[in-house]
Design an enzyme around this catalytic site. Sequence first.
Site, PDB file in Angstrom:
ATOM      1  N   CYS A 120       0.839  -1.209   0.000  1.00  0.00           N
ATOM      2  CA  CYS A 120       0.000   0.000   0.000  1.00  0.00           C
ATOM      3  C   CYS A 120       0.868   1.250   0.000  1.00  0.00           C
ATOM      4  CB  CYS A 120      -0.906   0.022   1.238  1.00  0.00           C
ATOM      5  SG  CYS A 120      -2.006  -1.385   1.358  1.00  0.00           S
TER       6      CYS A 120
HETATM    7  C1  BEZ Z   1       0.501  -4.625   1.878  1.00  0.00           C
HETATM    8  O1  BEZ Z   1       0.095  -3.523   1.551  1.00  0.00           O
HETATM    9  O2  BEZ Z   1       1.688  -4.908   1.775  1.00  0.00           O
HETATM   10  C2  BEZ Z   1      -0.436  -5.688   2.414  1.00  0.00           C
HETATM   11  C3  BEZ Z   1      -1.580  -5.316   3.084  1.00  0.00           C
HETATM   12  C4  BEZ Z   1      -2.420  -6.304   3.597  1.00  0.00           C
HETATM   13  C5  BEZ Z   1      -2.085  -7.631   3.421  1.00  0.00           C
HETATM   14  C6  BEZ Z   1      -0.950  -7.976   2.705  1.00  0.00           C
HETATM   15  C7  BEZ Z   1      -0.115  -6.999   2.203  1.00  0.00           C
END
Ligand code: BEZ
Length: 211
Positions: free
Chosen positions: A45
Amino acid sequence: MAIRLGDIAPDFTAETTEGTIELHKYLGDGWGVLFSHPKDYTPVCTTELGRVANLKSEFDKRNVKVLALSVDAVDSHKGWINDINETQGCTVNYPIIADPDKKVAELYDMIHPNALDNLTVRSVFIIGPDKKVKLMLTYPASTGRNFTEILRVIDSLQLTANYQVATPVDWKHGDDCVVVPAIKTEDIPAKFPKGHKVIKPYLRTTPQPDL
Ligand code: BEZ
């Protein structure tokens, strides 16, 4: 009921990092991209939100407002923005919706409990000036989206809206476009003075009309 292409994008009022926003009012006469991500302070994210900030001028050029969402609160978003700016070489310059009660997430069916418990997946909604949903995408948490592709889709949607052309497989800016089936072949020369090719009666191409 699930949202479908062509539906009016459900309106909502929400708190964001840039104050209270009413979706339809915020979009005005322009286009919009509403995209969710699972959670603040997560790695994929962080890269996505930084990329969108660095592409902001490309969205502006196309008269598109971007609006991110996650189920965390405004204070959390604001703290995380410092990390995004620091690590992604950007200045986050668009609002992030805080949706701790999941009101918007549920309205847009962004929570897929069998994929990710109680958090939003990576949904994208492209909304036209008529407030109708033009595109929906759903990615899992583990795959960051390609926002260059989202800009490419916006270019295609805007060409269709403005010139009645569609775009063929793997189309990119500058490539020939497809004349939509609703236009009769005999009407093409007047509408597309740059020329056209009739490959099959149902497959007619023309140079990209806005160049
Ligand atoms: C991420 O943004 O890296 C992420 C968020 C939730 C679950 C897995 C990865």
